[in-house]
Scaffold this active site. Structure first.
Site, PDB file in Angstrom:
ATOM      1  N   GLU A  82      -4.032  -6.967  13.316  1.00  0.00           N
ATOM      2  CA  GLU A  82      -3.554  -6.823  11.940  1.00  0.00           C
ATOM      3  C   GLU A  82      -2.066  -6.483  11.906  1.00  0.00           C
ATOM      4  OE1 GLU A  82      -4.754  -4.211   7.945  1.00  0.00           O
ATOM      5  OE2 GLU A  82      -5.463  -3.597   9.926  1.00  0.00           O
ATOM      6  N   ASP A 138       0.786  -1.231   0.000  1.00  0.00           N
ATOM      7  CA  ASP A 138       0.000   0.000   0.000  1.00  0.00           C
ATOM      8  C   ASP A 138       0.822   1.288   0.000  1.00  0.00           C
ATOM      9  OD1 ASP A 138      -1.792  -2.045   0.273  1.00  0.00           O
ATOM     10  OD2 ASP A 138      -3.094  -1.014   1.679  1.00  0.00           O
TER      11      ASP A 138
END
Length: 837
Positions: A807, A583
Site C-alpha cells: 500500500e 486522511d
C-alpha cells in the site's frame, strides 16, 4: 488574521471578480445538477414542497425531506451503459469472470443473482482440532506471497499461492460459444514448497457451487461420495453442467487415489460459507490409498439432502461442495460446460480438459507475454527480465482484482445545514451494480472512487473496453444531485468485511474526481470507441463535476473546502479529512468554514479543464461555454497566488484557523488527548509541507515559465523535505507532524510514507515540464529520471524480498508498509517503468 489576508478579502483580484459570476452561477445553475433534465421524482418532490408551504407546514422540514429524497434517487440523465450491459446476450465474453476478488480463487457471473463457484483448502493433521481452512484473502492468515502471474482481465489467468509448506497454482481459461457466456475450466495444482521434502502432507481441496435464488442444482454422486457431475439450469445460463475430474499427479494423466466427501445444503448467506464449512468439518474419516497406511482426516458429513427445504429455505439458493482429500503433489480440473455452447455446432465440443486445457493455458500465457511487451515495451526500454515479471504481476494483480458487485449502500443525506447531518437517519440507496477494480483483495476488496481513477489509467492501456465498462458503472451510481459515494459497499459479502460504523456514506462528502484522469487520456488518444462512450458519458460527468464545484465551494470565489472534517474529536492530533483521500495529512488545526483547501481547488481546476476540452471536442458548445470561463479562471496564476501562495512559507498552502501548538498528552482515563498550547489558532496559511503543497505542479496547472515552478522543484528535490531514496515522501521530514500518530490508536498514514499514486503524478508532471521549453526544463527532466529510478527500484526490491506490492513504502528504509497485496494504484509502477504518463 494573517498578514495580507485583510487585503485579499477587501479587494479580490480581478481574476477572482471576473470568475465570481461563472463560479457561483456556473455549472448546472439552470437546474442545480449539471444541466441534465429533472427527474420525475424530483418534480414530484418539488410539487410536494410547494403544496406543503401553501398549507403552512415547516419549510425547513420539507426542504430537509426533499434533500433526503434526492440523496437516494438515481440521476435522471440517460445511462451510459444499457440496463442489460452485463448480460450474456450483450457481453458474453465478460459474463463469467474472477469477480470475487476477496476469495483466493473463485468465479461468478455478472448478475444481481449470480451463480458462484469457489475453492477452499486445508492441510490435514498439522494442528490439533479443525485444520486451518483457507478461503477468503485475509491480512493476517499467514498465507503468502500470493498473486496473479498472468491475468488478461477477460479469459485467462494463472495465480500462485504460498501457504506454509504448500504451493498452489490456480489457473482458468474460458472458451467462447453459445448464448450464455461459453465454457470454462480450472486447473488447481498443489505441490510441496520444498521439492526435497519426504513427508508429503495430506491436503483437502473443496470445490463449491452456490446459487443465490431459486435456481436448481442436481448432483450425480457415485460410490464413496465422489461427485460425478452437477447439472443445473438458470434463466441467464440456460442448461449447464459442472464436472470435477479425477485428480492426477501434475503433468500425468493417470488418476490418483483420493477420498471424497460431498455436502449439499441451502445457501446460508455468502459471508457465512467459510464458517459453515468449518463447523461441518467435525467427522473423522480414513484416507486409505492402496499400498499405504491409512490416515485420519476431518471431513464433511455426506449429506445429500437439501437441508432446511421448506418455507424457511425457499428462494434461499443452494450450496453444494465436494471435498477431495489426498497426498500432494496433485492436480485437479473443474469444468463448466454451457448447454448452448455444446448445442451451437454440428458436433459436440471436446471437453476443455487434460492436454486440450494445457494447450489452451500455454497459448494464452504466450499471447499475454507478447501483448504485454507490445503494449508496454519494457524489454525494449532495457528493463531487466525480473522487472518485466514485476510489471506483468502488477497488471495481472490489478485485472485479477476486478469485481462485480450488486446491492444497496447506506446514505446519510445532506440536509443543507452543516454539522447537523448526524441527526438524520441513513437511507438505503437503490440497488445498483458496480464493475470495478479494488485496491486490495485482502483489506479493501470493494470499490473506492478516488482509487478507481488511478486503477483505470493502467487498465485502459491494456484494454480500453474494460475501462469504458468500469467508468460506465461508476457513473451509474450518480444520485439526483450529482453525488457519487466515495466507498461502495454493495452486497452481503462486501458489507460483512466493513465495521458497521463505516458502512454509511455521507452525501455531503466528496472525493478527488480521479475518474477524469482516464477520461483525459481517452480524449488525448482519440479512439473512436472511446469518443462515442464519452459522448454518452458527458451529461453525467458534467453533473458530477457541477455537484463537486458547488457543494464544496469555499468562503471566497474560486476557493474550495472539503466537507466532512470533524472538530469534535478530542483524541485526534489533527482532525482528519477523509474525503480528500489524504486522511490524516495535516490541515488547519481547527476546522472551520474559513478553510481553503489547495488540493481540492486543483482537482476542480483539472475537472473544468478536462470537461471543457471534452465538450469542445464533441461540439457541445453550451457546456464548453459554461465551463470554459471557470477553467480559465481556475488556471489563472493570479487567482491561484491570491488564494494559496504563502509568501512566509515560500510555497502554495491550505488556509484556515491554525496553530502548530498542538500535541497528544496522556489524560487518564481517556488516554491520549489533544492539548492546544500557545500561540492560539488564528487565520493563516497551514505550514504542512508535503503532497498538498505540490498539487499545482502534480496536476500540471502551472505554466512552464511560472516563477512558482522553481520553488516547488526545490522542495521536491530537497532531502530535508520531500525527496527520499525511495520516492517522494508524503510529508516533509522537517514538519512537526512528520511520522506522528494522529491518535493513540491511529498510526501515521499520510505523514511521511511514500505513495505510488502521488509519485506517479509527480513523474508525469516532471516528464511534462521536462519536455516543454522554459527555465526549468532541464532540471525537471533530470529529476524525472532520478525519481523514476528511485521509485521503480524500491518497488522492485520490495517485490523481490516479499513477493508483494504494498500500500505504501517507508521513506526511511523503503520497506513495504500497510496492507498487502495492494495491486490498486501501486500497479502504476508499471506505467512508471514504461514512462507512460
Amino acid at each position: 488574521m494573517a498578514r495580507g489576508e485583510r487585503r485579499r478579502r477587501a479587494v479580490p483580484a480581478e481574476g477572482v471578480r471576473t470568475a465570481e459570476r461563472a463560479a457561483r452561477g456556473g455549472p448546472g445553475r439552470r437546474d442545480g445538477r449539471g444541466g441534465g433534465p429533472r427527474s420525475t421524482a424530483g418534480g414530484v418532490a418539488l410539487a410536494v414542497v410547494v403544496l406543503s408551504l401553501a398549507l403552512g407546514m415547516s419549510g425547513r422540514w420539507v426542504l430537509a425531506w426533499y434533500r433526503a429524497r434526492r440523496a437516494v434517487t438515481l440521476h435522471s440523465a440517460p445511462p451510459v451503459l444499457p440496463a442489460d450491459s452485463s448480460s450474456p446476450a450483450v457481453a458474453p465474453d465478460l459474463f463469467w469472470g474472477t469477480y470475487r476478488p476477496h476469495v483466493y480463487f473463485g468465479m461468478k457471473t455478472r448478475s444481481p443473482k449470480p451463480l458462484l463457484t469457489g475453492l477452499m483448502w486445508a492441510q490435514q493433521g498439522t494442528t490439533p482440532g479443525t485444520p486451518k481452512l483457507r478461503h477468503t484473502c485475509e491480512q493476517g492468515d499467514g498465507v503468502g506471497p500470493y498473486g496473479w502471474e498472468f491475468h488478461d482481465g477477460l479469459s485467462f489467468g494463472r495465480q500462485h499461492i504460498q501457504d506454509g509448506a504448500l504451493r498452489l497454482t490456480t489457473e482458468f481459461v474460458k472458451r467462447p460459444g453459445g448464448q450464455h457466456g461459453g465454457d470454462w475450466s480450472w486447473r488447481v495444482t498443489v505441490e510441496p514448497q520444498d521439492s526435497g521434502t519426504s513427508a508429503l502432507p495430506l491436503v483437502s481441496l473443496f470445490f463449491y457451487v452456490v446459487t443465490d435464488g431459486k435456481e436448481v442444482l442436481l448432483p450425480e454422486v457415485g460410490a464413496k461420495g465422489q461427485l460425478k457431475f452437477i447439472s443445473g439450469h438458470t434463466s441467464e445460463l440456460g442448461d449447464f453442467r459442472f464436472t470435477l475430474l479425477p485428480p492426477t499427479s501434475p503433468g500425468d494423466t493417470a488418476p490418483k487415489y483420493g477420498s471424497y466427501n460431498v455436502f449439499w445444503t441451502s445457501n446460508p448467506g455468502l459471508p457465512l460459507l467459510t464458517e459453515m464449512v468449518k463447523s461441518r468439518l467435525n467427522s473423522w474419516f480414513q484416507h486409505r490409498p492402496p499400498g499405504a497406511p491409512p490416515e485420519r482426516y476431518l471431513g464433511l458429513p455426506g449429506s445429500l439432502k437439501w437441508e432446511d427445504r421448506g418455507p424457511s429455505g425457499q428462494g434461499q439458493g443452494q450450496f453444494l461442495i465436494q471435498q477431495v482429500t489426498l497426498k500432494i503433489p496433485i492436480s485437479i480440473e473443474f469444468v463448466f460446460e454451457s448447454g448452448s455452447a455444446q448445442a451451437g455446432g454440428n458436433q459436440a465440443l471436446p471437453r476443455l480438459a487434460g492436454s486440450l486445457l494445457t494447450q489452451a493455458l500455454e497459448s494464452h500465457a504466450e499471447g499475454f507475454r507478447e501483448r504485454f511487451e507490445k503494449t508496454f515495451q519494457l524489454k525494449e526500454k532495457g528493463l531487466s527480465s525480473g522487472e518485466q515479471v514485476l510489471g506483468q504481476a502488477a497488471l495481472s494483480g490489478l485485472l485479477g482484482g476486478i469485481g462485480y458487485f450488486y446491492g444497496q449502500g447506506l446514505v446519510l443525506p445532506d440536509i443543507g445545514v452543516e454539522g447537523s447531518e448526524q441527526k438524520v437517519d441513513p437511507a438505503l440507496f437503490p440497488p445498483v451494480p458496480l464493475f470495478t477494480a479494488v485496491p486490495s483483495r485482502s483489506f479493501f476488496p470493494r470499490g473506492f472512487l478516488w482509487d478507481e481513477g488511478f486503477h483505470q489509467l493502467v487498465v485502459q492501456r491494456w484494454d480500453p473496453s474494460l475501462t469504458r465498462e468500469a467508468l460506465g458503472h461508476w457513473l451509474g451510481l450518480l444520485n439526483a444531485d450529482g453525488w457519487i459515494g466515495r466507498e461502495q459497499i454493495l452486497g452481503d459479502e462486501a458489507r460483512a468485511r466493513v465495521p458497521p460504523e463505516f458502512l454509511v456514506q455521507r452525501a455531503v462528502h466528496a472525493n478527488p474526481p480521479t475518474l477524469l484522469l482516464p477520461v483525459a487520456h481517452m480524449l488525448e488518444v482519440g479512439d473512436p470507441d472511446d469518443l462515442a462512450f464519452l459522448r454518452k458519458a458527458l451529461p453525467r460527468l458534467h453533473a458530477w463535476f457541477s455537484w463537486l464545484h458547488q457543494s464544496q465551494a469555499g468562503p471566497l470565489p474560486l476557493s474550495y473546502r472539503w466537507r466532512g472534517r470533524d472538530p469534535a474529536l478530542p483524541t485526534l492530533l489533527n482532525p482528519k479529512t477523509l474525503p480528500s483521500g489524504l486522511d490524516d495529512y495535516p490541515r488547519a488545526s481547527h476546522p472551520s468554514v474559513t478553510e481553503r483547501h489547495l488540493d481540492l481547488r486543483c482537482w476542480v481546476a483539472l475537472g473544468a479543464r478536462v470537461l471543457t476540452r471534452l465538450a469542445e471536442h464533441l461540439g457541445e458548445a453550451e457546456v464548453a461555454a459554461e465551463l470554459g470561463p471557470l477553467a480559465a479562471s481556475l488556471e489563472a496564476a493570479e487567482s491561484l497566488d491570491e488564494l494559496h501562495w504563502a509568501p512566509e512559507l515560500g510555497v502554495f498552502a491550505d488556509f484556515g484557523n491554525h496553530t502548530k501548538a498542538v500535541q497528544l498528552k496522556p489524560r487518564p482515563p481517556q488516554g491520549l488527548v489533544r492539548v492546544v498550547g500557545r500561540p492560539q489558532p488564528q487565520l493563516q496559511y497551514v505550514d504542512a509541507l508535503g503532497y498538498v503543497s505540490l498539487f499545482p505542479l502534480l496536476l500540471r496547472l502551472l505554466d512552464p515559465t511560472s516563477s512558482r515552478l522553481g520553488p516547488l522543484l526545490d522542495i521536491l528535490a530537497d532531502s530535508r523535505h520531500l525527496w527520499s531514496p525511495f520516492g517522494l515522501r508524503s510529508l516533509a521530514a522537517s514538519s512537526s507532524f512528520y511520522g506522528q500518530r494522529n491518535s493513540e490508536h491511529d498510526p501515521p498514514y499520510w505523514r511521511g510514507a511514500v505513495w505510488l499514486n502521488v509519485n506517479y503524478l509527480a513523474l508525469g508532471a516532471l516528464h511534462h515540464y521536462g519536455h516543454l521549453e522554459g527555465p526549468h526544463q532541464a532540471r525537471a527532466a533530470k529529476l524525472h529520471g532520478e525519481l523514476r529510478a528511485n521509485v521503480v527500484g524500491n518497488v522492485w526490491r520490495q517485490y523481490q524480498a516479499t513477493g508483494f506490492l504494498w500500500e505504501q513504502y517507508s521513506d526511511r528504509d523503503g520497506r513495504g508498509m500497510g496492507c498487502r497485496p495492494f495491486h490498486g494504484w501501486t500497479s502504476l509502477v508499471l506505467l512508471a517503468m514504461a514512462e507512460d504518463y
